[in-house]
Motif scaffolding. Sequence first.
Motif, PDB file in Angstrom:
ATOM      1  N   THR A  77       0.874  -1.115   0.101  1.00 57.63           N
ATOM      2  CA  THR A  77       0.020  -0.239  -0.157  1.00 57.63           C
ATOM      3  C   THR A  77       0.855   1.244   0.064  1.00 57.63           C
ATOM      4  O   THR A  77       0.587   2.020  -0.633  1.00 57.63           O
ATOM      5  CB  THR A  77      -0.914  -0.013   1.205  1.00 57.63           C
ATOM      6  N   ALA A  78       1.823   1.363   0.789  1.00 55.38           N
ATOM      7  CA  ALA A  78       2.632   2.368   0.875  1.00 55.38           C
ATOM      8  C   ALA A  78       3.525   2.690  -0.589  1.00 55.38           C
ATOM      9  O   ALA A  78       3.548   3.665  -0.822  1.00 55.38           O
ATOM     10  CB  ALA A  78       3.726   2.125   1.946  1.00 55.38           C
ATOM     11  N   ALA A  79       3.938   1.376  -1.221  1.00 52.24           N
ATOM     12  CA  ALA A  79       4.529   1.580  -2.467  1.00 52.24           C
ATOM     13  C   ALA A  79       3.614   2.190  -3.490  1.00 52.24           C
ATOM     14  O   ALA A  79       4.039   3.015  -4.282  1.00 52.24           O
ATOM     15  CB  ALA A  79       5.084   0.360  -2.792  1.00 52.24           C
ATOM     16  N   GLY A  80       2.442   1.556  -3.594  1.00 54.96           N
ATOM     17  CA  GLY A  80       1.478   2.324  -4.389  1.00 54.96           C
ATOM     18  C   GLY A  80       1.385   3.731  -4.087  1.00 54.96           C
ATOM     19  O   GLY A  80       1.085   4.547  -5.004  1.00 54.96           O
ATOM     20  N   ALA A  81       1.119   4.203  -2.878  1.00 56.81           N
ATOM     21  CA  ALA A  81       0.797   5.484  -2.536  1.00 56.81           C
ATOM     22  C   ALA A  81       1.938   6.356  -2.951  1.00 56.81           C
ATOM     23  O   ALA A  81       1.683   7.362  -3.609  1.00 56.81           O
ATOM     24  CB  ALA A  81       0.858   5.758  -0.879  1.00 56.81           C
ATOM     25  N   VAL A  82       3.233   5.930  -2.877  1.00 55.45           N
ATOM     26  CA  VAL A  82       4.170   6.742  -3.357  1.00 55.45           C
ATOM     27  C   VAL A  82       4.282   6.878  -4.859  1.00 55.45           C
ATOM     28  O   VAL A  82       4.652   7.799  -5.608  1.00 55.45           O
ATOM     29  CB  VAL A  82       5.871   6.001  -2.952  1.00 55.45           C
ATOM     30  N   TYR A  83       4.061   5.680  -5.609  1.00 57.01           N
ATOM     31  CA  TYR A  83       3.980   5.642  -6.971  1.00 57.01           C
ATOM     32  C   TYR A  83       2.939   6.851  -7.463  1.00 57.01           C
ATOM     33  O   TYR A  83       3.048   7.293  -8.544  1.00 57.01           O
ATOM     34  CB  TYR A  83       3.746   4.444  -7.458  1.00 57.01           C
ATOM     35  N   MET A  84       1.670   6.468  -7.101  1.00 51.65           N
ATOM     36  CA  MET A  84       0.479   7.493  -7.492  1.00 51.65           C
ATOM     37  C   MET A  84       0.601   8.921  -7.298  1.00 51.65           C
ATOM     38  O   MET A  84       0.377   9.834  -8.111  1.00 51.65           O
ATOM     39  CB  MET A  84      -0.783   7.072  -6.999  1.00 51.65           C
ATOM     40  N   ILE A  85       1.420   9.406  -6.108  1.00 50.71           N
ATOM     41  CA  ILE A  85       1.600  10.530  -5.593  1.00 50.71           C
ATOM     42  C   ILE A  85       2.707  11.118  -6.695  1.00 50.71           C
ATOM     43  O   ILE A  85       2.907  12.188  -7.125  1.00 50.71           O
ATOM     44  CB  ILE A  85       2.062  10.655  -4.256  1.00 50.71           C
ATOM     45  N   TRP A  86       3.682  10.220  -6.999  1.00 52.59           N
ATOM     46  CA  TRP A  86       4.861  10.771  -7.787  1.00 52.59           C
ATOM     47  C   TRP A  86       4.404  11.077  -9.114  1.00 52.59           C
ATOM     48  O   TRP A  86       4.629  11.671  -9.663  1.00 52.59           O
ATOM     49  CB  TRP A  86       6.060   9.547  -7.886  1.00 52.59           C
TER      50      TRP A  86
END
Length: 217
Positions: A77-86
């Motif tokens: 979930t954290a990896a997905g959050a970072v990817y989408m925000i980036w």
Amino acid sequence: MSVLDAVLAFAVVAGLLALVPGLDTALVLRSTLTRTRPYAWATALGVASGAMVWGVAAAAGVSALLAASEVAYRLLTAAGAVYMIWLGASMLVRSFRRTPGAPEAADAAPPAADSPWRGWLTGAGTNLLNPKVGVFYIATIPQFLPEGTSPLLMGALLAAVHGALTVAWFGVLITGGRWARRWLASPRVMRGIDRVTGLVLIGFGVALAVDAVPSRG
């Protein structure tokens, strides 16, 4: 329940899900209005590919293992959050860097940005890094596994049905969007589309980031 009954019943659920506007829809519409047709189709196929992987993983039990492990779920979930925000922030920065009043050619994306491969990676990456897609498959696929069938093969079949319906719906959006692009092909409108899509992506990323934080108590 026969295999045909299971496929038809799942198709109804998957079809309704495909029609619900969400992050995937925003990505495909943005690709349609600001990029080339091959790029838009590649984005749609990337989304379907991500769904296919999640479906097979759910049928094989990998997604169930992910759901059972709170640490693994939160890391993804954290990896997905970072990817989408980036991804969203990149769209915003790119839209504000364009010089107002510059010729349209200056607003066109460079050839590398229009690569279908990049569109596919964007669609697939967004889907694969969203654990909520996996949760959907965990909750639904076991309900549509007839007795005596291979869970892995049946899961792949159901995921393929979902992917096909999703691509078909995105095809409607791409066709309609390409027609609308003739009326929206203004540098200012294109920048606005990038900004709106970027904010949507950041919003999804922030929501995922909140999910990734362990609750106290």
